[in-house]
Design an enzyme around this catalytic site. Structure first.
Site, PDB file in Angstrom:
ATOM      1  N   TYR A  69       0.815  -1.211   0.000  1.00 47.98           N
ATOM      2  CA  TYR A  69       0.000   0.000   0.000  1.00 47.98           C
ATOM      3  C   TYR A  69       0.855   1.269   0.000  1.00 47.98           C
ATOM      4  O   TYR A  69       0.363   2.347  -0.305  1.00 47.98           O
ATOM      5  CB  TYR A  69      -0.939   0.028   1.210  1.00 47.98           C
ATOM      6  CG  TYR A  69      -1.971  -1.089   1.238  1.00 47.98           C
ATOM      7  CD1 TYR A  69      -1.947  -2.111   0.295  1.00 47.98           C
ATOM      8  CD2 TYR A  69      -2.950  -1.130   2.201  1.00 47.98           C
ATOM      9  CE1 TYR A  69      -2.867  -3.136   0.312  1.00 47.98           C
ATOM     10  CE2 TYR A  69      -3.895  -2.153   2.227  1.00 47.98           C
ATOM     11  CZ  TYR A  69      -3.840  -3.155   1.281  1.00 47.98           C
ATOM     12  OH  TYR A  69      -4.764  -4.159   1.305  1.00 47.98           O
ATOM     13  N   LYS A  92       3.970 -15.575   2.806  1.00 49.32           N
ATOM     14  CA  LYS A  92       3.932 -16.338   1.558  1.00 49.32           C
ATOM     15  C   LYS A  92       5.386 -16.589   1.182  1.00 49.32           C
ATOM     16  O   LYS A  92       5.875 -16.170   0.122  1.00 49.32           O
ATOM     17  CB  LYS A  92       3.179 -15.515   0.483  1.00 49.32           C
ATOM     18  CG  LYS A  92       2.866 -16.260  -0.773  1.00 49.32           C
ATOM     19  CD  LYS A  92       1.778 -17.306  -0.617  1.00 49.32           C
ATOM     20  CE  LYS A  92       1.540 -18.038  -1.923  1.00 49.32           C
ATOM     21  NZ  LYS A  92       0.714 -19.248  -1.778  1.00 49.32           N
ATOM     22  N   ASP A 145      -2.462 -18.986   2.326  1.00 46.94           N
ATOM     23  CA  ASP A 145      -3.575 -19.800   1.818  1.00 46.94           C
ATOM     24  C   ASP A 145      -4.201 -20.644   2.931  1.00 46.94           C
ATOM     25  O   ASP A 145      -5.407 -20.864   2.950  1.00 46.94           O
ATOM     26  CB  ASP A 145      -3.133 -20.758   0.700  1.00 46.94           C
ATOM     27  CG  ASP A 145      -1.783 -20.454   0.107  1.00 46.94           C
ATOM     28  OD1 ASP A 145      -0.982 -19.743   0.731  1.00 46.94           O
ATOM     29  OD2 ASP A 145      -1.525 -20.952  -1.000  1.00 46.94           O
ATOM     30  N   ASP A 169      -5.207  -7.098   5.926  1.00 48.28           N
ATOM     31  CA  ASP A 169      -6.419  -6.408   5.477  1.00 48.28           C
ATOM     32  C   ASP A 169      -7.489  -7.443   5.129  1.00 48.28           C
ATOM     33  O   ASP A 169      -8.646  -7.363   5.564  1.00 48.28           O
ATOM     34  CB  ASP A 169      -6.052  -5.552   4.245  1.00 48.28           C
ATOM     35  CG  ASP A 169      -7.155  -4.598   3.848  1.00 48.28           C
ATOM     36  OD1 ASP A 169      -8.205  -4.588   4.511  1.00 48.28           O
ATOM     37  OD2 ASP A 169      -6.961  -3.866   2.858  1.00 48.28           O
ATOM     38  N   ASP A 229     -10.910  -8.897   7.752  1.00 47.00           N
ATOM     39  CA  ASP A 229     -12.316  -8.783   7.349  1.00 47.00           C
ATOM     40  C   ASP A 229     -12.971 -10.161   7.258  1.00 47.00           C
ATOM     41  O   ASP A 229     -14.134 -10.327   7.605  1.00 47.00           O
ATOM     42  CB  ASP A 229     -12.425  -8.069   5.995  1.00 47.00           C
ATOM     43  CG  ASP A 229     -12.639  -6.569   6.179  1.00 47.00           C
ATOM     44  OD1 ASP A 229     -12.224  -6.045   7.241  1.00 47.00           O
ATOM     45  OD2 ASP A 229     -13.206  -5.930   5.286  1.00 47.00           O
TER      46      ASP A 229
END
Ligand code: NAD
Length: 366
Positions: free
Chosen positions: A142, A192, A224, A248, A252
């Site tokens: 970001y 990852k 994953d 992020d 959620d």
């Protein structure tokens, strides 16, 4: 009397309604436990744009810098939705994060038994789930540069950059171990590392910091895996720490465990220390809910739970934090309910229940 200073940023939509309940709960806890809060009320978001032309006026930022903590309601609404507008309410959130160096976003997710029907998960799957998700907030994709589009030899291409420095990883990982040590002592670090260089450094740092925290058991997980397990085996997790983008998405996703947006609290901790702990900004996860603003029906529990985190992490008022959390749990279990939880009670009915509970402890009926 202990004194604390809080920048109070109610913002837009239901923000002022839910912040007002949280403020009264903190004051009731202060009267009971012997502290006072000086609230420095400031404009933020759409209401700030209307008054000053800026989503984050400099006086607001100055007040945040001078405070022990920030309590924020929500920003945004259809009135300020024009995508071509030079300033948008959401600019205030990114501005606050970067100006105040809010590097760690904490989001607790708890499966209250009384809300089993509100969650899409089967009751036996979610029962007992209690997860703290720790998301790195100021690095990664970001914020990395270069970022953008270009055309070379007639071919359009885009680039985003995932950059982390070792100190940026170290500070969030260290905090994650400290938080895990204060809970059930289990930390899941999500990355990852089979694909990303940034994840390999992340994993290396986690292993180094782990040596200083033998009381915490740590596991590494490729993103994953928790993307699936967080909903199928949520009780496996205690504290999860991860970088900005993964956090992020996972935070959620995990919200489905709780059952309602009106319950989810958050803290964004900064680098500065305060007398009572660490400077931070506290806000409900939900937005400004413009459709119900001004009607007295908003659920204030997420904001009260956020204020409890503020008392604990920034003001060093653990007893008061316990009192607010106890009141929120009691409200969920046998208090009045707003529409989002399937009830028909108003904000003020919930406020009265919470205030009575915070001011005067009672036994929770079995
Ligand atoms: P929202 O969270 O405001 O609302 C989603 C749904 O949940 C709506 O039906 C709303 O009525 C309900 N809801 C939310 N909080 C509630 C509460 N406390 N009590 C009862 N019901 C509640 O999300 P949205 O509708 O996507 O966004 C509305 C505005 O809020 C937009 O302008 C958006 O940009 C902004 N927003 C701000 C933040 C923030 O300030 N951090 C976060 C998300 C959205």
């Amino acid at each position: 009397m202990r004194q604390h200073r809080v920048a109070y940023l109610p913002g837009d939509g239901i923000g002022p309604e839910v912040c007002d309940v949280a403020r009264r709960c903190v004051e009731a806890a202060g009267a009971r436990f012997g502290f006072e809060v000086r609230w420095d009320e400031q404009l933020v978001g759409g209401t700030a744009i209307d008054a000053t032309g800026q989503a984050l006026p400099s006086e607001t930022l100055d007040a945040c810098r001078a405070a022990d903590a920030v309590l924020l309601g929500a920003v945004g609404g259809p009135r300020w939705d024009d995508p071509s507008a030079p300033t948008r309410p959401e600019d205030a959130l990114l501005g606050l994060r970067s100006a105040l160096e809010l590097f760690a976003n904490l989001r607790p997710v708890t499966a209250h038994a009384a809300l089993a029907a509100a969650s899409p998960l089967r009751p036996e799957v979610r029962a007992g789930a209690d997860i703290l998700i720790l998301r790195e907030l100021t690095g990664g994709l970001y914020f990395g540069r270069p970022q953008g589009r270009e055309v070379n030899d007639g071919v359009e291409s885009v680039v985003d950059t995932l950059r982390y420095t070792r100190p940026e990883i170290e500070r969030i990982v260290e905090l994650a171990f400290e938080l895990a040590a204060g809970r059930r002592g289990h930390l899941t670090s999500v990355d990852k590392a089979n694909v990303l260089a940034s994840s390999r450094l992340w994993r290396e740092v986690v292993d180094e910091v782990a040596l200083r925290h033998p009381e915490v058991s740590v596991e590494h997980a490729l993103v994953d895996s928790p993307a699936y397990l967080i909903l199928t085996q949520p009780t496996h997790y205690d504290v999860i720490v991860t970088e900005n983008l993964f956090g992020d998405i996972l935070s959620d996703e995990a919200a489905a465990i709780a059952g309602s947006l009106g319950l989810l609290a958050s803290a964004s901790l900064g680098t500065r220390t305060t007398e009572g702990g660490r400077f931070g900004m506290y806000e409900p996860v939900h937005g400004s809910a413009p459709g119900i603003a001004g009607q007295g029906v908003a659920n204030p529990l997420a904001t009260v739970a956020s204020a409890a985190m503020m008392l604990r992490w920034s003001l060093g008022e653990a007893d008061a934090a316990d009192a607010l959390e106890d009141a929120v749990t009691a409200a969920i279990e046998h208090g009045p309910r707003t529409g989002d939880l399937g009830g028909s009670d108003g904000t003020e009915a919930v406020a009265s229940f919470l205030l009575a509970r915070v001011g005067q402890p009672q036994e929770v009926p079995a």
